[in-house]
Design an enzyme around this catalytic site. Structure first.
Site, PDB file in Angstrom:
ATOM      1  N   SER A   1      45.321  40.527  40.137  1.00 25.44           N
ATOM      2  CA  SER A   1      45.050  39.426  41.082  1.00 25.44           C
ATOM      3  C   SER A   1      46.267  39.063  41.908  1.00 25.44           C
ATOM      4  O   SER A   1      47.333  38.754  41.357  1.00 25.44           O
ATOM      5  CB  SER A   1      44.651  38.159  40.321  1.00 25.44           C
TER       6      SER A   1
ATOM      7  N   HIS B   1      41.292  41.026  45.226  1.00 22.82           N
ATOM      8  CA  HIS B   1      41.151  42.389  44.705  1.00 22.82           C
ATOM      9  C   HIS B   1      40.563  43.266  45.797  1.00 22.82           C
ATOM     10  O   HIS B   1      39.443  43.066  46.228  1.00 22.82           O
ATOM     11  CB  HIS B   1      40.248  42.410  43.472  1.00 22.82           C
TER      12      HIS B   1
ATOM     13  N   HIS C   1      36.341  43.060  36.583  1.00 22.02           N
ATOM     14  CA  HIS C   1      36.525  42.327  35.332  1.00 22.02           C
ATOM     15  C   HIS C   1      35.190  42.224  34.618  1.00 22.02           C
ATOM     16  O   HIS C   1      34.139  42.172  35.264  1.00 22.02           O
ATOM     17  CB  HIS C   1      37.038  40.914  35.629  1.00 22.02           C
TER      18      HIS C   1
ATOM     19  N   TYR D   1      33.869  39.698  33.405  1.00 11.95           N
ATOM     20  CA  TYR D   1      33.133  38.486  33.799  1.00 11.95           C
ATOM     21  C   TYR D   1      32.325  38.686  35.077  1.00 11.95           C
ATOM     22  O   TYR D   1      31.521  37.833  35.436  1.00 11.95           O
ATOM     23  CB  TYR D   1      34.075  37.278  33.922  1.00 11.95           C
ATOM     24  N   GLU D   2      32.545  39.812  35.771  1.00  8.65           N
ATOM     25  CA  GLU D   2      31.718  40.094  36.946  1.00  8.65           C
ATOM     26  C   GLU D   2      30.351  40.646  36.533  1.00  8.65           C
ATOM     27  O   GLU D   2      29.500  40.874  37.387  1.00  8.65           O
ATOM     28  CB  GLU D   2      32.448  41.058  37.881  1.00  8.65           C
TER      29      GLU D   2
ATOM     30  N   ALA E   1      47.722  38.974  36.562  1.00  6.01           N
ATOM     31  CA  ALA E   1      48.151  37.585  36.656  1.00  6.01           C
ATOM     32  C   ALA E   1      47.757  36.935  35.328  1.00  6.01           C
ATOM     33  O   ALA E   1      46.690  37.235  34.790  1.00  6.01           O
ATOM     34  CB  ALA E   1      47.457  36.885  37.805  1.00  6.01           C
TER      35      ALA E   1
ATOM     36  N   MET F   1      42.431  37.714  31.887  1.00  7.24           N
ATOM     37  CA  MET F   1      41.039  38.157  31.748  1.00  7.24           C
ATOM     38  C   MET F   1      40.865  39.654  32.005  1.00  7.24           C
ATOM     39  O   MET F   1      39.784  40.096  32.379  1.00  7.24           O
ATOM     40  CB  MET F   1      40.155  37.354  32.704  1.00  7.24           C
ATOM     41  N   SER F   2      41.930  40.419  31.805  1.00  3.67           N
ATOM     42  CA  SER F   2      41.838  41.853  32.129  1.00  3.67           C
ATOM     43  C   SER F   2      42.683  42.662  31.156  1.00  3.67           C
ATOM     44  O   SER F   2      43.017  42.204  30.069  1.00  3.67           O
ATOM     45  CB  SER F   2      42.334  42.086  33.561  1.00  3.67           C
TER      46      SER F   2
ATOM     47  N   ASN G   1      50.886  30.568  36.235  1.00 10.17           N
ATOM     48  CA  ASN G   1      50.697  29.128  35.923  1.00 10.17           C
ATOM     49  C   ASN G   1      50.979  28.925  34.447  1.00 10.17           C
ATOM     50  O   ASN G   1      50.927  29.884  33.666  1.00 10.17           O
ATOM     51  CB  ASN G   1      49.243  28.724  36.220  1.00 10.17           C
TER      52      ASN G   1
ATOM     53  N   HIS H   1      42.257  29.306  41.101  1.00 17.61           N
ATOM     54  CA  HIS H   1      42.503  30.673  41.554  1.00 17.61           C
ATOM     55  C   HIS H   1      43.410  30.668  42.789  1.00 17.61           C
ATOM     56  O   HIS H   1      44.198  31.599  42.990  1.00 17.61           O
ATOM     57  CB  HIS H   1      41.157  31.362  41.853  1.00 17.61           C
TER      58      HIS H   1
HETATM   59  N1  HPA Z   1      44.112  31.934  31.996  1.00 15.49           N
HETATM   60  C1  HPA Z   1      43.413  33.083  32.103  1.00 15.49           C
HETATM   61  N2  HPA Z   1      43.606  33.941  33.082  1.00 15.49           N
HETATM   62  C2  HPA Z   1      44.545  33.661  33.995  1.00 15.49           C
HETATM   63  C3  HPA Z   1      45.309  32.484  33.943  1.00 15.49           C
HETATM   64  C4  HPA Z   1      45.071  31.566  32.883  1.00 15.49           C
HETATM   65  O1  HPA Z   1      45.707  30.506  32.767  1.00 15.49           O
HETATM   66  N3  HPA Z   1      46.152  32.520  35.019  1.00 15.49           N
HETATM   67  C5  HPA Z   1      45.908  33.671  35.678  1.00 15.49           C
HETATM   68  N4  HPA Z   1      44.933  34.373  35.063  1.00 15.49           N
END
Ligand code: HPA
Length: 275
Positions: A29, A60, A82, A84-85, A112, A210-211, A234, A246
């Protein structure tokens, strides 16, 4: 196992390009801009390769860029799908498997991630030392046909020690501070709750995203050597004060893309020297 799809994708890429990447890079990401490390790049949209899943998430791109980094032939997957898609774990790993079948011996995964380790700040880069797969699935589920690897692949050194050392020395040479830690891969797409983040910390995770975990499993299954970089975009939920979004993830990723490029360009050039 989607052997026919993978082999068809390999054949299609061979039709479209004479390049045979030795290193496969997956850009996560907001990190799509890192593709600029590729010289003399040949671009293939995922849409031109039947079976390649098309990412829907903003940030992406969905193209394979093949070319050189230094002397090394690379195939960069700019964008990934991902779980989740709504795709399967097998579909998620199809592009990585395809590049390994095309000859890639090294896989560099980027993502990310949220920082769980209190010492991490947004913008930090973390070398992934190990992973925890909490996605509730695995790309190796199903018949182990196709001759890609063993039924029960070893994951005790999933993230290659020599490649991690290369990342460390590349970071030193570039004056970049490189953190180390364990990446927890969750399903998403909702960000975690603070209670979930506390749980992940107890489990031993330093970062959450998430990947990546499925791709690492599939690559190890095929015998490729894997390393990974998480860009901490973050503080994970409850670790920092603000809400997670996001937009914030993409903004911080864009700000760190230059550092990530320098690190990867130098590290990949070094990987080319491994025999
Ligand atoms: N959690 C899950 N996935 C992420 C995060 C997060 O805080 N930041 C970027 N991708």
């Amino acid at each position: 196992m989607r052997r026919e799809l993978i082999e068809a994708a390999v054949a299609r890429i061979r039709e479209l390009s004479g390049l045979r990447p030795r290193v496969c890079v997956v850009l996560g990401s907001g990190l799509g801009g890192v593709v600029d490390i590729v010289e003399d790049g040949e671009r293939i949209n995922y849409g031109e390769i039947e079976g390649f899943p098309r990412p829907q998430v903003e940030g992406h791109e969905g193209q394979l860029v093949m070319g050189r980094v230094g002397e090394v032939c690379v195939g960069v997957l700019q964008g990934r799908v991902h779980l989740y898609e709504g795709v399967t774990a097998e579909e998620v790993v199809l592009p990585v498997r395809t590049l390994i079948r095309l000859g890639a011996k090294f896989v560099v995964l980027t993502n990310a991630a949220g920082g769980i380790n209190e010492g991490f700040e947004p913008g930090d880069l973390m070398c992934i030392d190990d992973q925890i797969n909490l996605q509730g699935t695995n790309p190796l589920i199903g018949a182990n046909e196709g001759g890609y690897g063993p039924r029960f692949p070893d994951m005790s050194c999933a993230y290659d020690k020599e490649l991690r050392e290369i990342l460390d020395s590349a970071a030193r040479a570039e004056g970049i501070e490189l953190r180390h830690g364990v990446y927890a891969g969750v399903l998403g797409p909702a960000y975690e709750t603070p209670a979930e983040v506390r749980m992940l910390r107890i489990l031993g995770a330093d970062a959450v995203g998430m990947s990546t975990v499925g791709e690492a499993i599939a690559a190890r299954h095929m015998g490729a050597r894997v390393c990974g970089i998480s860009l901490i975009t973050n503080k994970a939920a409850g670790v920092g004060k603000g809400e997670l979004s996001h937009e914030e993830v993409k903004r911080v990723a864009a700000g760190a893309a230059g550092r990530c490029m320098r690190l990867l360009a130098r590290a990949i050039a070094e990987m080319g020297k491994i025999v």
